[in-house]
Scaffold this motif. Structure first.
Motif, PDB file in Angstrom:
ATOM      1  N   TRP A 143       1.659-101.712  32.741  1.00 36.61           N
ATOM      2  CA  TRP A 143       2.953-102.419  32.773  1.00 36.61           C
ATOM      3  C   TRP A 143       3.986-101.674  31.921  1.00 36.61           C
ATOM      4  CZ3 TRP A 143       5.110-105.643  35.930  1.00 36.61           C
ATOM      5  CH2 TRP A 143       6.262-106.329  35.548  1.00 36.61           C
ATOM      6  N   HIS A 195       5.397 -98.685  33.579  1.00 39.44           N
ATOM      7  CA  HIS A 195       6.454 -99.038  34.542  1.00 39.44           C
ATOM      8  C   HIS A 195       7.780 -99.274  33.811  1.00 39.44           C
ATOM      9  CE1 HIS A 195       3.196 -99.764  37.471  1.00 39.44           C
ATOM     10  NE2 HIS A 195       4.133 -99.584  38.372  1.00 39.44           N
ATOM     11  N   PHE A 252       9.182-100.497  41.414  1.00 41.05           N
ATOM     12  CA  PHE A 252       7.776-100.421  41.827  1.00 41.05           C
ATOM     13  C   PHE A 252       7.528 -99.616  43.094  1.00 41.05           C
ATOM     14  CE2 PHE A 252       8.677-104.282  39.474  1.00 41.05           C
ATOM     15  CZ  PHE A 252       7.767-104.180  38.445  1.00 41.05           C
ATOM     16  N   TYR A 270       4.691 -97.408  41.489  1.00 38.58           N
ATOM     17  CA  TYR A 270       3.409 -98.086  41.261  1.00 38.58           C
ATOM     18  C   TYR A 270       2.235 -97.210  41.700  1.00 38.58           C
ATOM     19  CZ  TYR A 270      -0.614-101.085  41.897  1.00 38.58           C
ATOM     20  OH  TYR A 270      -1.891-101.583  41.868  1.00 38.58           O
ATOM     21  N   ALA A 284      -0.485 -96.180  39.120  1.00 37.01           N
ATOM     22  CA  ALA A 284      -1.841 -96.717  39.333  1.00 37.01           C
ATOM     23  C   ALA A 284      -2.843 -95.562  39.382  1.00 37.01           C
ATOM     24  CB  ALA A 284      -1.902 -97.531  40.622  1.00 37.01           C
ATOM     25  N   HIS A 301       0.350 -99.241  46.683  1.00 38.77           N
ATOM     26  CA  HIS A 301       1.786 -99.494  46.855  1.00 38.77           C
ATOM     27  C   HIS A 301       2.004-100.997  46.804  1.00 38.77           C
ATOM     28  CE1 HIS A 301       5.879 -98.780  48.333  1.00 38.77           C
ATOM     29  NE2 HIS A 301       5.645 -97.480  48.224  1.00 38.77           N
ATOM     30  N   ILE A 302       3.200-101.419  46.402  1.00 38.48           N
ATOM     31  CA  ILE A 302       3.546-102.833  46.604  1.00 38.48           C
ATOM     32  C   ILE A 302       3.710-103.042  48.109  1.00 38.48           C
ATOM     33  CG2 ILE A 302       4.579-103.208  44.329  1.00 38.48           C
ATOM     34  CD1 ILE A 302       7.360-102.900  45.813  1.00 38.48           C
ATOM     35  N   CYS A 309       4.512-108.298  46.187  1.00 39.38           N
ATOM     36  CA  CYS A 309       5.748-108.214  45.418  1.00 39.38           C
ATOM     37  C   CYS A 309       6.538-109.494  45.665  1.00 39.38           C
ATOM     38  CB  CYS A 309       6.549-106.956  45.739  1.00 39.38           C
ATOM     39  SG  CYS A 309       7.052-106.804  47.451  1.00 39.38           S
ATOM     40  N   LEU A 328      -0.593-105.804  39.639  1.00 35.99           N
ATOM     41  CA  LEU A 328      -0.583-104.336  39.565  1.00 35.99           C
ATOM     42  C   LEU A 328      -1.914-103.838  39.009  1.00 35.99           C
ATOM     43  CD1 LEU A 328       3.019-103.647  38.144  1.00 35.99           C
ATOM     44  CD2 LEU A 328       2.305-103.697  40.531  1.00 35.99           C
TER      45      LEU A 328
END
Ligand code: GLV
Ligand code: MN
Ligand code: MN
Length: 413
Positions: free
Chosen positions: A13, A16, A94, A98, A102, A195-196, A379, A396
């Motif tokens: 987090w 991000h 994101f 992300y 990730a 991915h979101i 999301c 996430l």
């Protein structure tokens, strides 16, 4: 589970949040377009985190950035995971980022848990996925896969006329990494992209993980109408060749021709440039973009034909042309990877559903090179390509746990 247990939600987090400062907008989103100073800053930050962990950082001739954790077998082909760090002009924190973070979190978790893999595991940030500054999108992965020509892409121009080659040189100067020899592309054994979702299905169905089975096909076009500049106060309607009016007629007919009753075909005009752009000159030229998507290539093909007919029929008294910029056929992911994602998600007792992707991703190009799959997380309200795009730290981290377990499995094949 060793590796999944080492995924740190707080760290992921925070990363991000750190990345969101680069190109951060007042509304809480990001404007970090491909090969901009903000993109270079993101590359530098990722590179500094990677070097601090002892991972090797390299780049290729289209600027794809690789962070590599070695495996135990020096001859084994690597497994790759990642996405993109470039954003829409009014993008969220994101989309793309992300998948990169990730993958990087997975490398850190492997390191922290002391998990050895036979194959190297490589995190990747592909260049220019969005295709909003330089067209076409998913450029870095497509060049890597050999689908687009490197030299042609280096000549791409943005809307202000900047040449990609120059922007890339500036970016690589500002964010140095070991340059890989030769043309982009190296042999791979597997690829997984997190991915979101960028849509509302997971949230509506209260599922944590989307097991992605496919990506719908997409095509992009540029339509140009040519008229004649004239005085806005003196030129009668009948004497005008108004390039914007022609564009409007064409656009209106296209919206009608692409409306299907089950709302599956996606048709978007996202950019319109009217020249010379003066309030009191009748426009002499209009350029607009089209993004069209559908799960079946035959439907795209049929509608492309209709778009061409409309351009020819509706332009007069102006002239007009339509140019196809990209055509990416639908992607079906490898059942081995899809099953593995589902199995690991179930082992981690996370709720999940199989789903196709409405958005395009770099995975659509890499899927032609090696067994490939994707992992989606929800999301908020499905909103994406918007500064208010949001996701939860818990979701996430859940996606990163699935990712690292899938990567361990693939890297020990
Ligand atoms: C990626 O951003 C896409 O347009 O699908
Ligand atoms: Mn994306
Ligand atoms: Mn996007």
């Amino acid at each position: 589970m060793g590796a999944a247990g080492a995924i740190r939600e707080d760290r992921l987090w925070q990363r991000h949040a750190d990345m969101a400062k680069l190109g951060g907008t007042p509304k809480g989103g990001v404007n970090r377009q491909a090969l901009s100073a903000e993109d270079a800053a993101a590359r530098n930050l990722l590179g500094s985190w990677a070097r601090a962990r002892g991972f090797a950082v390299s780049t290729d001739a289209i600027g794809n950035l690789f962070v590599r954790r070695e495996g135990s077998d020096p001859k084994a082909l690597p497994v790759l995971s990642g996405s993109h760090m470039d954003s829409q002009p009014t993008g969220g924190r994101f989309d793309g980022m992300y998948g990169v973070l990730a993958a990087f979190e997975a490398l850190e978790a492997l390191e922290d848990a002391g998990v050895k893999t036979r194959r190297p595991v490589v995190a990747v940030a592909w260049t220019n996925e969005e295709g909003s500054r330089f067209q076409p999108g998913a450029m870095g992965s497509a060049v890597f896969a050999g689908h687009y020509d490197l030299d042609e892409m280096l000549q791409a121009k943005d809307w202000k006329g900047a040449v990609l080659k120059d922007a890339l040189a500036e970016t690589l100067k500002a964010a140095p990494a070991l340059m890989l020899d030769g043309r982009p592309g190296f042999p791979l054994d597997g690829y997984v992209e997190a991915h979101i979702e960028q849509g509302p299905r997971l949230e509506n169905e209260r599922k944590t993980i989307g097991v992605v089975t496919a990506i719908q096909g997409s095509r992009r076009y540029i339509v140009t109408t040519h008229g004649e500049e004239a005085h806005a106060g003196t030129t009668p309607r009948a004497a005008r060749k108004d390039a914007f009016a022609a564009a409007l007629r064409i656009a209106q007919a296209m919206y009608e021709a692409t409306t299907d009753k089950d709302d599956t075909l996606r048709f978007t005009i996202g950019r319109v440039d009217v020249a010379p752009g003066s309030p009191n000159t009748v426009p002499g030229r209009t350029v607009f973009t089209i993004d069209m998507r559908h799960p079946e290539d035959a439907v795209l093909e049929a509608h492309e034909k209709k778009l061409k007919e409309i351009v020819a029929a509706k332009a007069a008294p102006c002239s007009a042309g339509i140019e196809r910029v990209t055509a990416v056929p639908p992607t079906i992911f490898d059942p081995m990877v899809v099953d593995l994602v589902r199995a690991k998600t179930n082992e981690l007792t996370l709720s999940n559903m199989d789903m196709p992707s409405g958005a395009g991703h770099d995975a659509m190009h890499i899927a032609h090179l090696c067994p490939t799959g994707m992992i989606f997380v929800p999301c908020e309200r499905g909103i994406s390509h918007n500064e208010i795009e949001n996701a939860t730290p818990q979701d996430l981290a859940a996606g990163a746990r699935v990712l690292v377990e899938v990567l361990v499995e693939l890297a020990n094949r």
